[in-house]
Design a protein around this motif. Structure first.
Motif, mmCIF file in Angstrom:
data_model
loop_
_atom_site.group_PDB
_atom_site.id
_atom_site.type_symbol
_atom_site.label_atom_id
_atom_site.label_comp_id
_atom_site.label_asym_id
_atom_site.label_seq_id
_atom_site.Cartn_x
_atom_site.Cartn_y
_atom_site.Cartn_z
ATOM 1 N N LYS B 43 -2.668 -13.958 2.695
ATOM 2 C CA LYS B 43 -2.531 -12.649 3.345
ATOM 3 C C LYS B 43 -1.668 -11.700 2.509
ATOM 4 O O LYS B 43 -2.076 -10.581 2.205
ATOM 5 C CB LYS B 43 -1.892 -12.800 4.740
ATOM 6 C CG LYS B 43 -2.678 -13.694 5.680
ATOM 7 C CD LYS B 43 -1.996 -13.802 7.035
ATOM 8 C CE LYS B 43 -0.611 -14.434 6.980
ATOM 9 N NZ LYS B 43 -0.609 -15.840 6.583
ATOM 10 N N THR B 44 -0.471 -12.186 2.176
ATOM 11 C CA THR B 44 0.436 -11.318 1.421
ATOM 12 C C THR B 44 -0.171 -10.961 0.066
ATOM 13 O O THR B 44 -0.100 -9.811 -0.375
ATOM 14 C CB THR B 44 1.801 -12.017 1.251
ATOM 15 O OG1 THR B 44 2.342 -12.238 2.545
ATOM 16 C CG2 THR B 44 2.763 -11.162 0.438
ATOM 17 N N THR B 45 -0.785 -11.938 -0.579
ATOM 18 C CA THR B 45 -1.415 -11.682 -1.868
ATOM 19 C C THR B 45 -2.467 -10.572 -1.732
ATOM 20 O O THR B 45 -2.552 -9.678 -2.573
ATOM 21 C CB THR B 45 -2.069 -12.978 -2.405
ATOM 22 O OG1 THR B 45 -1.085 -14.012 -2.391
ATOM 23 C CG2 THR B 45 -2.587 -12.793 -3.807
ATOM 24 N N PRO B 83 6.485 -4.173 3.331
ATOM 25 C CA PRO B 83 6.300 -5.515 2.777
ATOM 26 C C PRO B 83 6.856 -6.597 3.690
ATOM 27 O O PRO B 83 7.517 -6.308 4.686
ATOM 28 C CB PRO B 83 7.067 -5.456 1.467
ATOM 29 C CG PRO B 83 8.123 -4.451 1.705
ATOM 30 C CD PRO B 83 7.559 -3.448 2.669
ATOM 31 N N GLU B 84 6.567 -7.853 3.314
ATOM 32 C CA GLU B 84 6.971 -9.003 4.117
ATOM 33 C C GLU B 84 8.496 -9.058 4.269
ATOM 34 O O GLU B 84 9.011 -9.328 5.339
ATOM 35 C CB GLU B 84 6.465 -10.269 3.419
ATOM 36 C CG GLU B 84 6.343 -11.460 4.308
ATOM 37 C CD GLU B 84 5.549 -12.574 3.628
ATOM 38 O OE1 GLU B 84 5.313 -12.511 2.407
ATOM 39 O OE2 GLU B 84 5.174 -13.524 4.334
ATOM 40 N N LEU B 85 9.214 -8.790 3.170
ATOM 41 C CA LEU B 85 10.671 -8.787 3.221
ATOM 42 C C LEU B 85 11.156 -7.377 2.910
ATOM 43 O O LEU B 85 10.590 -6.702 2.069
ATOM 44 C CB LEU B 85 11.233 -9.760 2.180
ATOM 45 C CG LEU B 85 10.861 -11.220 2.409
ATOM 46 C CD1 LEU B 85 11.239 -12.067 1.202
ATOM 47 C CD2 LEU B 85 11.545 -11.740 3.670
ATOM 48 N N LEU B 159 1.144 -3.193 6.974
ATOM 49 C CA LEU B 159 2.346 -3.893 7.443
ATOM 50 C C LEU B 159 2.135 -5.392 7.302
ATOM 51 O O LEU B 159 1.172 -5.940 7.830
ATOM 52 C CB LEU B 159 2.643 -3.564 8.905
ATOM 53 C CG LEU B 159 2.816 -2.097 9.268
ATOM 54 C CD1 LEU B 159 1.645 -1.638 10.109
ATOM 55 C CD2 LEU B 159 4.111 -1.861 10.023
ATOM 56 N N ASP B 160 3.045 -6.052 6.577
ATOM 57 C CA ASP B 160 2.940 -7.494 6.383
ATOM 58 C C ASP B 160 3.953 -8.184 7.302
ATOM 59 O O ASP B 160 5.146 -8.158 7.045
ATOM 60 C CB ASP B 160 3.204 -7.842 4.908
ATOM 61 C CG ASP B 160 2.776 -9.258 4.558
ATOM 62 O OD1 ASP B 160 2.410 -10.016 5.477
ATOM 63 O OD2 ASP B 160 2.805 -9.602 3.365
ATOM 64 N N GLU B 161 3.469 -8.752 8.382
ATOM 65 C CA GLU B 161 4.297 -9.429 9.382
ATOM 66 C C GLU B 161 5.493 -8.586 9.823
ATOM 67 O O GLU B 161 6.644 -9.002 9.697
ATOM 68 C CB GLU B 161 4.794 -10.767 8.832
ATOM 69 C CG GLU B 161 3.647 -11.718 8.578
ATOM 70 C CD GLU B 161 4.151 -13.098 8.159
ATOM 71 O OE1 GLU B 161 5.225 -13.472 8.607
ATOM 72 O OE2 GLU B 161 3.454 -13.753 7.394
ATOM 73 N N PRO B 162 5.218 -7.412 10.376
ATOM 74 C CA PRO B 162 6.321 -6.487 10.681
ATOM 75 C C PRO B 162 7.236 -6.959 11.799
ATOM 76 O O PRO B 162 8.382 -6.548 11.858
ATOM 77 C CB PRO B 162 5.600 -5.204 11.098
ATOM 78 C CG PRO B 162 4.273 -5.662 11.593
ATOM 79 C CD PRO B 162 3.915 -6.849 10.741
HETATM 80 MG MG LIG Z 1 2.775 -13.659 3.675
#
Ligand SMILES: [Mg+2]
Ligand SMILES: Nc1ncnc2c1ncn2[C@@H]1O[C@H](COP(=O)(O)OP(=O)(O)OP(=O)(O)O)[C@@H](O)[C@H]1O
Lengths: 252, 310
Positions: B43-45, B83-85, B159-162
């Motif tokens: 997912k993040t990729t 981003p995720e972080l 949004l990555d895992e907001p």
């Molecule tokens: Mg991820």
């Protein structure tokens, strides 16, 4: 790119420079270290030698500009890799050239600011600037040149600041010994003079000699000094952009 | 409706590993598009390729008609990225982080100041606007990161895992904000681990596993896709254990859950009449009777629990 796009990117480079200054340069230790380290190094080598004070100030000037403009620029990329800020920048509508230009601009401003220290020091010892305009042009060109050089040190795709510092020290220290700072170029053996030609520091030091000590003190002519610095700047900046374009994907 | 994101044969290899393995999909204007998948699914990729942070190994990505590799500046100008972080600058204040974003995206000073005030107020950060971000809690950083992504008033928000790791109130605030933005016309690309969140928010979801898309559809359609299977939940006036029940041919699985029995069946109708018969023949009455349709989680487990090692 169209002119409009270029001016847009220029403005964004200024935003990056402003951010760099806020985060990395406006720190007490950075400023103090920027002033003290060349001064101490210089005093350590010149102590006890009977040399004219204007010669010393000119040498100190070259070294200060060199150290100040290569001090912070190399560590920004590894720090921002570690802190993930680089990912933020990579997602923004800016080119790598814009980012590097921003880093260079911040470093140039810092270098120019720190260069007032040897000028004021010289004034305190009664050393006057004979050619202020030439000196000003030299300082601006040299800070650009060394800042771009600093960016080359950080092109290795590492997030470890200390290894970048080590690379940069390993290049910086040898350079100060072959650039006519402690010994005038004219007194060097022929191999020394040949070697000096390949150091950008030679030309700004030479330009400082001319500016502080008067027209006859320079080894090269002013136009050679300025020309050489320009050539080094173009080479360093091109190399920095190419290298960072290659290494950026590996950081993310 | 026109497509605002078009992805064709997208692939990302890390050495021998295909983190993303030839995926293709479109996202329409105004959609909330969910991207679900187990840890390490890619997912993040995928999000990082869509937002131009990393380069695909192969394939094509178009953002509102601009190729992310061919026209990166124009494409990136139109999107916001969370981003995720968090990647706000710890050494800058919340306010300066927002202003830096505005400058990076070429938003004029006056507009930027207004927008920053509005966003900080909305995210409950206005009082802390002049403190350095390094003193912020995780939730505060996350809210600031979202505010930063909104400074350029993007057409598409990634949004990555907001909401991961946030308390219920902050998570709700962020979900509310996503709904409002979407109502105002912003397309949203959301990756999440929370099935309920995807179920509530997304008009369509893609389920990705081992770098490939296992299914892509509206949540309700995905639920019907795992066959006509449903749970029938029943409780009787006197206790009945699983072994008491007669053999019911349409029932694939029976489990007890508290004082209730749950029967997994492909024919809920006839199962219910059999249960009624059973109650009558044993002199019991039925206290409750419900049918439970599959949740998105059931779909997810079915599509991703293929036994292959991750
Ligand atoms: Mg991820
Ligand atoms: N920079 C990298 N180098 C090598 N492998 C990577 C890199 N980034 C991701 N991967 C690998 O690619 C795969 C997909 O990772 P990705 O981060 O996209 O997963 P994800 O779906 O976002 O997972 P999560 O739900 O845990 O966030 C993983 O196997 C991961 O190890």
């Amino acid at each position: 790119m169209m002119a409009h796009d270029i001016s847009d990117q220029m403005r964004r480079a200024c935003a990056i420079a402003k951010k760099d200054i806020r985060i990395y340069y406006l720190l007490g230790p950075v400023i103090i270290f920027g002033i003290l380290s060349p001064t101490f190094l210089f005093l350590a080598f010149m102590m006890g030698k009977d040399l004219p004070v204007d010669f010393l100030i000119a040498g100190l000037m070259g070294m200060t500009i060199f150290f100040a403009s290569t001090s912070v620029a190399p560590v920004i990329a590894p720090i921002e890799t570690q802190s993930r800020n680089l990912e933020r920048i990579a997602a923004a509508p800016v080119t790598i050239t814009t980012v590097l230009l921003g880093d260079v601009l911040a470093s140039v401003l810092f270098g120019i600011l720190i260069s007032f220290v040897p000028i004021l020091l010289g004034m305190a010892f009664g050393v006057m600037v004979a050619h202020p305009l030439t000196l000003a042009a030299g300082i601006v060109l040299a800070t650009f040149c060394f800042s771009a050089m600093g960016l080359i040190f950080s092109a290795a795709p590492t997030s470890i600041t200390s290894s970048v510092m080590m690379i940069s020290m390993m290049v910086k220290f040898p350079l100060i010994f072959v650039s006519g700072i402690f010994i005038p170029i004219s007194d060097l053996p022929s191999w020394g003079r040949a070697l000096a030609m390949f150091s950008p520091l030679t030309y700004i030091t030479d330009l400082c000699r001319y500016s502080f000590q008067g027209t006859d003190a320079g080894y090269y002519s002013v136009s050679v000094d300025l020309g050489a610095l320009t050539v080094f700047l173009v080479i360093f900046m091109t190399a920095a952009i190419k290298l960072h374009e290659r290494s950026l994907p590996e950081r993310l | 409706m026109k497509n605002v994101i078009e992805v064709t044969e997208l692939r990302k290899n890390y050495n021998a590993l295909a983190a993303v393995d030839s995926i293709s999909f479109e996202v329409e204007e105004g959609e909330v598009f969910g991207f679900l998948g187990p840890n390490g699914a890619g997912k993040t990729t995928t999000v990082r390729m869509l937002t131009g942070i990393i380069k695909p190994t192969s394939g094509r990505i178009s953002i509102m008609g601009f190729g992310i590799e061919q026209d990166p500046i124009k494409a990136k100008q139109l999107i916001g990225v969370v981003p995720e972080l968090s990647n706000a600058y710890n050494e800058l204040s919340a306010w300066n982080n927002l202003q830096f974003m505005a400058e990076l995206y070429g938003v004029s000073g006056r507009v930027a100041r207004g927008r920053a005030e509005e966003l900080l107020t909305k995210f409950d950060l206005y009082d802390r606007r002049d403190t350095k971000v390094k003193t912020f809690s995780k939730g505060m950083k996350q809210k600031l990161t979202i505010a930063m992504a909104l400074m350029n008033d993007p057409e598409i928000l990634f949004l990555d895992e907001p909401t991961s790791g946030l308390d219920v109130r902050s998570a709700r605030l962020i979900k509310k904000m996503m709904r409002e933005l979407n109502n105002a016309g912003t397309t949203i690309f959301l990756t999440t681990h929370y099935m309920e969140e995807a179920n509530q928010l997304c008009s369509r979801v893609a389920i990705i596993n081992h770098g490939r898309i296992a299914a892509i559809d509206a949540p309700e359609k995905l639920k019907t896709r795992i066959g006509g299977l449903e749970w029938v939940e029943v409780s009787f006036s006197t206790p009945v254990t699983v072994s008491d029940l007669p053999d019911l041919p349409q029932v694939l699985e029976v489990r007890s859950s508290g004082d209730k029995l749950q029967l997994y069946t492909d024919e809920p109708g006839s199962t219910i009449s059999r249960l009624v018969d059973y109650a009558r023949s044993t002199d019991r009455t039925i206290v409750t009777l419900n049918t439970l349709t599959p949740t998105l989680e059931d779909v997810f487990i079915k599509l991703t629990g293929d036994g292959r090692a991750g």
